[in-house]
Design a protein around this motif. Structure first.
Motif, mmCIF file in Angstrom:
data_model
loop_
_atom_site.group_PDB
_atom_site.id
_atom_site.type_symbol
_atom_site.label_atom_id
_atom_site.label_comp_id
_atom_site.label_asym_id
_atom_site.label_seq_id
_atom_site.Cartn_x
_atom_site.Cartn_y
_atom_site.Cartn_z
ATOM 1 N N ASP A 475 0.831 -1.203 0.000
ATOM 2 C CA ASP A 475 0.000 0.000 0.000
ATOM 3 C C ASP A 475 0.867 1.256 0.000
ATOM 4 O O ASP A 475 0.520 2.270 -0.628
ATOM 5 N N GLU A 476 1.999 1.195 0.717
ATOM 6 C CA GLU A 476 2.926 2.325 0.691
ATOM 7 C C GLU A 476 3.453 2.535 -0.723
ATOM 8 O O GLU A 476 3.586 3.677 -1.185
ATOM 9 N N ALA A 477 3.732 1.436 -1.437
ATOM 10 C CA ALA A 477 4.237 1.549 -2.806
ATOM 11 C C ALA A 477 3.231 2.265 -3.702
ATOM 12 O O ALA A 477 3.603 3.101 -4.540
ATOM 13 N N LEU A 478 1.931 1.971 -3.529
ATOM 14 C CA LEU A 478 0.902 2.672 -4.297
ATOM 15 C C LEU A 478 0.877 4.155 -3.942
ATOM 16 O O LEU A 478 0.712 5.013 -4.811
ATOM 17 N N SER A 479 1.040 4.460 -2.663
ATOM 18 C CA SER A 479 1.052 5.853 -2.227
ATOM 19 C C SER A 479 2.234 6.601 -2.830
ATOM 20 O O SER A 479 2.125 7.786 -3.184
ATOM 21 N N ILE A 480 3.373 5.934 -2.957
ATOM 22 C CA ILE A 480 4.554 6.571 -3.541
ATOM 23 C C ILE A 480 4.339 6.814 -5.029
ATOM 24 O O ILE A 480 4.736 7.859 -5.571
ATOM 25 N N VAL A 481 3.686 5.881 -5.705
ATOM 26 C CA VAL A 481 3.328 6.102 -7.112
ATOM 27 C C VAL A 481 2.419 7.327 -7.226
ATOM 28 O O VAL A 481 2.604 8.190 -8.092
ATOM 29 N N ALA A 482 1.426 7.413 -6.337
ATOM 30 C CA ALA A 482 0.523 8.555 -6.357
ATOM 31 C C ALA A 482 1.290 9.856 -6.136
ATOM 32 O O ALA A 482 1.013 10.881 -6.781
ATOM 33 N N ALA A 483 2.268 9.831 -5.222
ATOM 34 C CA ALA A 483 3.077 11.026 -4.964
ATOM 35 C C ALA A 483 3.835 11.441 -6.219
ATOM 36 O O ALA A 483 3.903 12.631 -6.559
ATOM 37 N N ALA A 484 4.424 10.468 -6.928
ATOM 38 C CA ALA A 484 5.193 10.768 -8.135
ATOM 39 C C ALA A 484 4.294 11.352 -9.227
ATOM 40 O O ALA A 484 4.661 12.327 -9.898
ATOM 41 N N LEU A 485 3.097 10.778 -9.404
ATOM 42 C CA LEU A 485 2.193 11.267 -10.440
ATOM 43 C C LEU A 485 1.626 12.635 -10.065
ATOM 44 O O LEU A 485 1.370 13.476 -10.934
ATOM 45 N N ALA A 486 1.415 12.878 -8.777
ATOM 46 C CA ALA A 486 0.975 14.204 -8.339
ATOM 47 C C ALA A 486 2.078 15.230 -8.566
ATOM 48 O O ALA A 486 1.815 16.375 -8.981
ATOM 49 N N ASP A 487 3.335 14.845 -8.297
ATOM 50 C CA ASP A 487 4.451 15.745 -8.558
ATOM 51 C C ASP A 487 4.544 16.067 -10.047
ATOM 52 O O ASP A 487 4.828 17.214 -10.438
ATOM 53 N N ALA A 488 4.301 15.045 -10.882
ATOM 54 C CA ALA A 488 4.322 15.271 -12.329
ATOM 55 C C ALA A 488 3.240 16.266 -12.727
ATOM 56 O O ALA A 488 3.460 17.166 -13.555
ATOM 57 N N ALA A 489 2.061 16.125 -12.114
ATOM 58 C CA ALA A 489 0.973 17.063 -12.405
ATOM 59 C C ALA A 489 1.329 18.467 -11.936
ATOM 60 O O ALA A 489 1.013 19.462 -12.602
ATOM 61 N N ALA A 490 2.001 18.563 -10.785
ATOM 62 C CA ALA A 490 2.420 19.873 -10.285
ATOM 63 C C ALA A 490 3.442 20.507 -11.218
ATOM 64 O O ALA A 490 3.405 21.715 -11.481
ATOM 65 N N ASN A 491 4.352 19.698 -11.727
ATOM 66 C CA ASN A 491 5.359 20.213 -12.659
ATOM 67 C C ASN A 491 4.703 20.720 -13.939
ATOM 68 O O ASN A 491 5.092 21.765 -14.479
ATOM 69 N N ARG A 492 3.707 19.973 -14.439
ATOM 70 C CA ARG A 492 3.003 20.421 -15.634
ATOM 71 C C ARG A 492 2.289 21.746 -15.373
ATOM 72 O O ARG A 492 2.275 22.646 -16.200
ATOM 73 N N GLY A 493 1.699 21.842 -14.180
ATOM 74 C CA GLY A 493 0.942 23.045 -13.856
ATOM 75 C C GLY A 493 1.810 24.282 -13.751
ATOM 76 O O GLY A 493 1.340 25.399 -13.984
ATOM 77 N N SER A 494 3.075 24.095 -13.386
ATOM 78 C CA SER A 494 3.968 25.252 -13.206
ATOM 79 C C SER A 494 4.854 25.504 -14.421
ATOM 80 O O SER A 494 5.628 26.467 -14.428
ATOM 81 N N ALA A 495 4.730 24.636 -15.433
ATOM 82 C CA ALA A 495 5.591 24.780 -16.609
ATOM 83 C C ALA A 495 5.192 26.014 -17.422
ATOM 84 O O ALA A 495 4.004 26.284 -17.630
#
Length: 680
Positions: A475-495
């Motif tokens: 379950d932690e591994a899924l949460s880390i995936v979610a963190a990475a994809l959220a970071d990717a979304a944040a990067n897109r939003g600030s690009a």
């Protein structure tokens, strides 16, 4: 008690007499709790604060606040003369001591009265008689209350072991030590005296036989100045760490199932209160065995931290009763009967998995769902919150690391435990390591639910298992995936350019994008992912589909044997700290930089400060040969001593601190060059 009597004691009529303005000689949650009742009664409030507490919630909520220059308790909250001056300056006509600090200091109580102020507490003589636990035991023995014999430290032999060292003037686990080896007695007594002096201003300690297992049962008493003494109900506080309570409940499961025990407890508590002419709120504490026999431990001449569970099961506002009794109010002949069940947990900024190390820093967010009320009585199933911190509060090194008390009430014990565990599980607590996971696991443990809650609970059921993260590794591994994809979304939003394109998107196949995170529980994790035209592929997670992604929220479709299941994750960031909250369990991460800075590396064998603190002793000098586990120095933080030991056998090649120096978390205190390095 009649309905009219009950209403009178809850705050109708003339309960406050001539009181108009109350100063609380305390801080944090304690002060906020008393202020809440004062506001409901139409009384003015005055806060005192140290420099470290200048922006604390209890300061901003009070009608007036007076600074106590300094940071440590000895400079501020233990300075009775400054507090009395503050009361006079702010126009207070009464002082409520709260619990802790000067709440059981007879000299302070007398000084309050001598200044013409109302003391919201018991008579000075009662505090004096119970202030020395040594003298208190003798008095209780004479009154017919069963006691454990006191041992003179100078006369302790192997036959007495194990023994418990206790601070005569203290409580809350300060100045307490269990000694199982006679050779350790002297050093442990010295350490207990230092803690007692720091926390209470009195280094006196004593010994008594230590019972490895037992039940900590206490009775809430309330007495007026007209001869009425109530036993308001009992609480069980057996689940403890370092002799400090962690989970408390009312009524006690042991008392509930032991015929005649409640009547005997209540009689003993009333005898204890009557023997010293007690008035106001107090608690008589007992150590009990499984057969229902019990022994007097101490009487706390103040309100207790865990008083909310009694309030929830009786409908009484105990602070209101304290104010009424201080103003000469009359208690009805009998207290109300207990009803339902209430459980309280103490949410601490500490790490149970690493020797209960206290934590300090910023509380970025504290949000506990299902809270129906704060600092007030629950009249239906739900959760109450009493806290001294809010979003943005800073937890320092000078005071106790308790963040909040979370309290549930329900008709049955099982429902109360379930409500509380669920609220804690789903809480968003960002910024500090806490004991939240431990609390949830205890509340859901079969032994707890069966009422088997003695003082050896953590030892019996394994601290490592109880302190394990709520989220499993998968379950932690899924949460880390979610963190990475959220970071990717944040990067897109600030690009500034190409923000609408998926992160790392190419019109030809390419390598995965990679992000790395560090988990305190399981170490470093790397997430590889590739965005295609219509979907995302995550390395090592076949069949995982991204349903929705935003900087603060990710929804994943997780494959399973019976079909895919949608999971929602909420993500929050504070610098490089990332918190992922979901029904699977909370996950705290540190986002790692793509490239490490050589300046961040520390030498092998370095002893790092696990918390901010003050260096109080050095145990070795540069050039000394030391063994693994040998104490090198001692830190004082949050009123407790913490030993910093050698990580391996070797030579102490550097000591970077001196006695009295304040250090920050992560500071290199000393370096032990391992034996292997010496030989090479």
């Amino acid at each position: 008690m009649t309905a009219s009597q009950s209403d009178s004691m809850k705050g109708g009529g003339r309960v406050t007499g001539g009181l108009t303005n109350v100063l609380v000689a305390n801080r944090g949650e304690i002060a906020r709790r008393v202020f809440a009742t004062c506001r409901r009664m139409g009384l003015g409030t005055v806060a005192v604060y140290s420099d470290a507490d200048a922006a604390a919630p209890h300061v901003t909520e009070a009608d007036a606040a007076v600074r106590l220059p300094g940071n440590t308790p000895a400079e501020t909250y233990l300075r009775g003369e400054l507090i009395i001056e503050a009361a006079v300056a702010a126009g207070a006509d009464a002082i409520h001591p709260g619990y802790g600090f000067l709440s059981e200091n007879a000299e302070f109580a007398k000084a309050v009265l001598d200044a013409g102020l109302v003391w919201i507490g018991p008579p000075v003589e009662a505090i004096e008689q119970m202030g020395s636990k040594v003298a208190a035991k003798k008095m209780m023995d004479a009154a017919g209350v069963p006691v454990l014999a006191e041992l003179d430290p100078a006369e302790v032999t192997e036959a007495h072991l194990p023994v418990l060292i206790k601070a005569s003037a203290g409580g809350g686990g300060r100045g307490m030590r269990v000694v199982r080896e006679l050779a350790d007695l002297t050093s442990q007594i010295e350490a207990a005296r230092r803690e007692a002096e720091s926390a209470f201003g009195d280094p006196t300690v004593f010994c008594e036989r230590y019972l490895e297992t037992g039940r900590h049962i206490e009775v809430q008493v309330m007495a007026d100045t007209h001869g009425t003494i109530w036993a308001v109900g009992e609480r069980e506080c057996s689940i403890q760490r370092r002799h400090q309570k962690v989970i408390e409940e009312a009524p006690s499961p042991l008392v509930e199932r032991t015929e005649g025990m409640r009547a005997r407890l209540f009689e003993a508590a009333r005898l204890a209160a009557g023997a010293i002419g007690y008035t106001g709120a107090g608690t008589v504490e007992f150590l009990a065995d499984e057969q229902g026999e019990f022994f007097f431990l101490e009487m706390n001449t103040r309100l207790q931290v865990e008083h909310p569970v009694t309030e929830c099961t009786t409908g009484l506002d105990l602070v209101r009763l304290q104010l009424d009794v201080a103003a000469g109010g009359v208690l009805p002949a009998e207290p109300p009967a207990m009803h339902g069940h209430s459980i309280e947990v103490r949410l601490y900024a500490e790490d149970p998995a690493h020797d209960w190390q206290p934590q300090s820093g910023t509380v970025h967010r504290i949000d506990i769902p299902s809270v129906l009320i704060e600092f007030d009585l629950l009249d239906r199933p739900g959760v109450r919150l009493d806290t001294g911190v809010v979003d943005g509060s800073v937890v320092g090194v000078h005071y106790d690391p308790m963040l909040a008390k979370v309290i549930s009430y329900a008709e049955t014990r099982g429902e109360a435990a379930r409500l509380l565990a669920s609220a804690l599980h789903r809480a968003k607590i960002h910024g500090l390591v806490t004991n939240r996971d431990l609390l949830v696991r205890v509340l859901r443990h079969p032994a707890f639910l069966a009422g088997d809650t003695d003082t050896a609970f953590f030892t019996t059921h394994g601290l490592a298992a109880l302190a394990a993260p709520l989220a499993s590794e998968s379950d932690e591994a899924l949460s880390i995936v979610a963190a990475a994809l959220a970071d990717a979304a944040a990067n897109r939003g600030s690009a500034r350019v190409g923000g609408g394109l998926p992160s790392g998107w190419r019109n030809l196949p390419s390598q995965s994008q990679r992000k790395s995170y560090e988990s305190r529980a399981t170490g470093t994790h790397e997430v590889g992912y590739r965005f295609g035209r219509t979907a995302v592929t995550v390395d090592g997670h076949d069949g995982l589909a991204l349903v929705e992604s935003a900087p603060d929220r990710v929804v994943l479709s997780v494959p399973g044997e019976r079909g895919p299941v949608r999971r929602q994750f909420e993500i929050a960031r504070y610098g490089d700290q990332v918190y992922v909250d979901s029904p699977l369990g909370p996950v705290a991460l540190r986002r790692l930089p793509r490239f490490s800075d050589p300046a961040d590396q520390v030498a092998t064998g370095s002893l790092l400060a696990p918390m901010p603190g003050n260096v109080i002793r050095l145990g070795a000098e540069v050039g000394n040969h030391v063994e693994q586990g040998q104490p090198i120095l001692w830190l004082e933080a949050m009123k407790m001593e913490h030993t910093i030991a050698a990580p391996a056998a070797g030579v102490l090649s550097a000591v970077n601190v001196t006695v009295g120096q304040q250090v920050d978390v992560g500071a290199v205190l000393a370096v032990v060059e391992p034996v292997e390095t010496q030989e090479n």
